[in-house]
Design a protein around this motif. Structure first.
Motif, PDB file in Angstrom:
ATOM      1  N   GLY A  58       0.790  -1.223   0.000  1.00 27.65           N
ATOM      2  CA  GLY A  58       0.000   0.000   0.000  1.00 27.65           C
ATOM      3  C   GLY A  58       0.821   1.271   0.000  1.00 27.65           C
ATOM      4  O   GLY A  58       0.271   2.368  -0.157  1.00 27.65           O
ATOM      5  N   ALA A  59       2.132   1.162   0.158  1.00 29.14           N
ATOM      6  CA  ALA A  59       2.994   2.350   0.160  1.00 29.14           C
ATOM      7  C   ALA A  59       3.202   2.858  -1.264  1.00 29.14           C
ATOM      8  O   ALA A  59       3.211   2.082  -2.221  1.00 29.14           O
ATOM      9  N   HIS A  60       3.391   4.160  -1.401  1.00 32.10           N
ATOM     10  CA  HIS A  60       3.672   4.735  -2.720  1.00 32.10           C
ATOM     11  C   HIS A  60       4.950   4.123  -3.269  1.00 32.10           C
ATOM     12  O   HIS A  60       5.989   4.117  -2.597  1.00 32.10           O
ATOM     13  N   ALA A  61       4.885   3.594  -4.479  1.00 27.32           N
ATOM     14  CA  ALA A  61       6.055   2.934  -5.077  1.00 27.32           C
ATOM     15  C   ALA A  61       5.975   3.051  -6.586  1.00 27.32           C
ATOM     16  O   ALA A  61       5.184   2.362  -7.233  1.00 27.32           O
ATOM     17  N   ASP A  62       6.814   3.932  -7.139  1.00 22.26           N
ATOM     18  CA  ASP A  62       6.834   4.102  -8.592  1.00 22.26           C
ATOM     19  C   ASP A  62       8.168   3.683  -9.200  1.00 22.26           C
ATOM     20  O   ASP A  62       8.393   3.873 -10.395  1.00 22.26           O
ATOM     21  N   GLY A  63       9.049   3.108  -8.377  1.00 25.87           N
ATOM     22  CA  GLY A  63      10.334   2.637  -8.890  1.00 25.87           C
ATOM     23  C   GLY A  63      11.412   3.689  -8.951  1.00 25.87           C
ATOM     24  O   GLY A  63      12.554   3.378  -9.299  1.00 25.87           O
ATOM     25  N   ASP A  64      11.093   4.924  -8.622  1.00 25.53           N
ATOM     26  CA  ASP A  64      12.085   6.001  -8.622  1.00 25.53           C
ATOM     27  C   ASP A  64      12.950   5.879  -7.369  1.00 25.53           C
ATOM     28  O   ASP A  64      12.423   5.884  -6.247  1.00 25.53           O
ATOM     29  N   LEU A  65      14.258   5.759  -7.544  1.00 29.38           N
ATOM     30  CA  LEU A  65      15.149   5.466  -6.415  1.00 29.38           C
ATOM     31  C   LEU A  65      15.103   6.529  -5.323  1.00 29.38           C
ATOM     32  O   LEU A  65      14.939   6.187  -4.141  1.00 29.38           O
ATOM     33  N   PRO A  66      15.241   7.823  -5.630  1.00 30.47           N
ATOM     34  CA  PRO A  66      15.179   8.819  -4.552  1.00 30.47           C
ATOM     35  C   PRO A  66      13.846   8.792  -3.800  1.00 30.47           C
ATOM     36  O   PRO A  66      13.815   8.975  -2.580  1.00 30.47           O
ATOM     37  N   THR A  67      12.745   8.542  -4.523  1.00 35.74           N
ATOM     38  CA  THR A  67      11.436   8.500  -3.873  1.00 35.74           C
ATOM     39  C   THR A  67      11.308   7.277  -2.971  1.00 35.74           C
ATOM     40  O   THR A  67      10.783   7.358  -1.850  1.00 35.74           O
ATOM     41  N   LEU A  68      11.797   6.133  -3.442  1.00 26.99           N
ATOM     42  CA  LEU A  68      11.786   4.924  -2.612  1.00 26.99           C
ATOM     43  C   LEU A  68      12.574   5.157  -1.325  1.00 26.99           C
ATOM     44  O   LEU A  68      12.139   4.797  -0.230  1.00 26.99           O
TER      45      LEU A  68
END
Length: 255
Positions: A58-68
């Motif tokens: 359920g966590a936001h996860a778009d594959g962008d490393l800094p965002t992760l």
């Protein structure tokens, strides 16, 4: 099941004055650390599922490393961590490095276990392309897991967790995030850093891992010729021993 407000599932094991946050690899769950955490004597450990994975779907996860990395860091702050060591397998290793780069005042040390190299992969990487194309195809995913396992009998948890990775995370990381480079930032790393690398790891480019450590001031690398990419599942005692050796010898807590 404890979950932060931003959706990160976490579990606490052990006790000690110092805390290690343990991050799984792509497609893995905290089960990859299940046999290692009890061996990290004297340390409190916090195991976290990655965004878009297992208990953190359920966590936001778009594959962008800094965002992760920022999502994991925010979870650390929410559960009250102000000074901690961060360690990760594969993608978890890259996330750990990004957290250490972005938040050096809170991170005591960073450890990468078969870490995704900081320079990112190159277009056409067959392993990355193969897994990206396999989304939703259980048979192909199973074959892929077997192909990167030294001992498939010890990596069966991945057969259950990898197919549950959200499509946005799967496509975002394998189709974009994996190409991210933060290599230019490594010379400015301000915390002790360690890579455990395997001679039978056919997922990550070993030469690029070595380049990473050469760029890090005081960086240390240990190579075990017989370790594969999924060493946390396959050789937990060895992994724990090398982690403790680094932490107790090269990343000693300030008095």
């Amino acid at each position: 099941m404890p979950i932060t407000t931003n959706g990160i599932h976490h579990e606490e094991r052990g006790s000690g004055d110092r805390t290690i946050v343990l991050l799984p690899g792509f497609g893995c769950s905290i089960a990859c650390w299940a046999e290692i955490a009890p061996l990290l004597d004297g340390y409190r450990t916090i195991l976290m599922d990655l965004p878009g994975h297992a208990g953190s779907v359920g966590a936001h996860a778009d594959g962008d490393l800094p965002t992760l990395a920022e999502t994991v860091y925010d979870a650390c702050r929410e559960i009250g961590l102000t000074r901690f060591i961060v360690a990760g397998l594969s993608l978890g290793g890259a996330i750990s490095m990004r957290i250490a780069l972005d938040h050096p005042d809170e991170v005591e040390a960073v450890l990468g276990i078969m870490p995704w190299n900081a320079g990112g992969t190159s277009a056409g990487d067959p392993v990355i392309e193969g897994f990206n194309a396999a989304y939703g195809d259980i048979e192909t995913i199973t074959a892929g897991i077997t192909s990167i396992s030294n001992d498939p009998t010890k990596t069966t948890d991945l057969l259950h967790t990898m197919p549950t990775v959200t499509e946005k995370m799967w496509r975002g990381w394998l189709g974009g995030g994996a190409f991210t480079s933060m290599a230019d930032k490594l010379p400015g790393l301000r915390v002790p850093a360690f890579y455990l690398v395997g001679g039978k790891d056919f997922v990550v480019n070993q030469a690029k891992q070595i380049d990473d450590v050469r760029s890090i001031p005081g960086g240390r690398l240990v190579l075990h010729a017989d370790l594969g990419h999924l060493a946390c599942y396959e050789e937990p005692e060895l992994v724990a021993r090398e982690m403790l050796n680094f932490l107790d010898t090269h990343a000693i807590a300030p008095a």
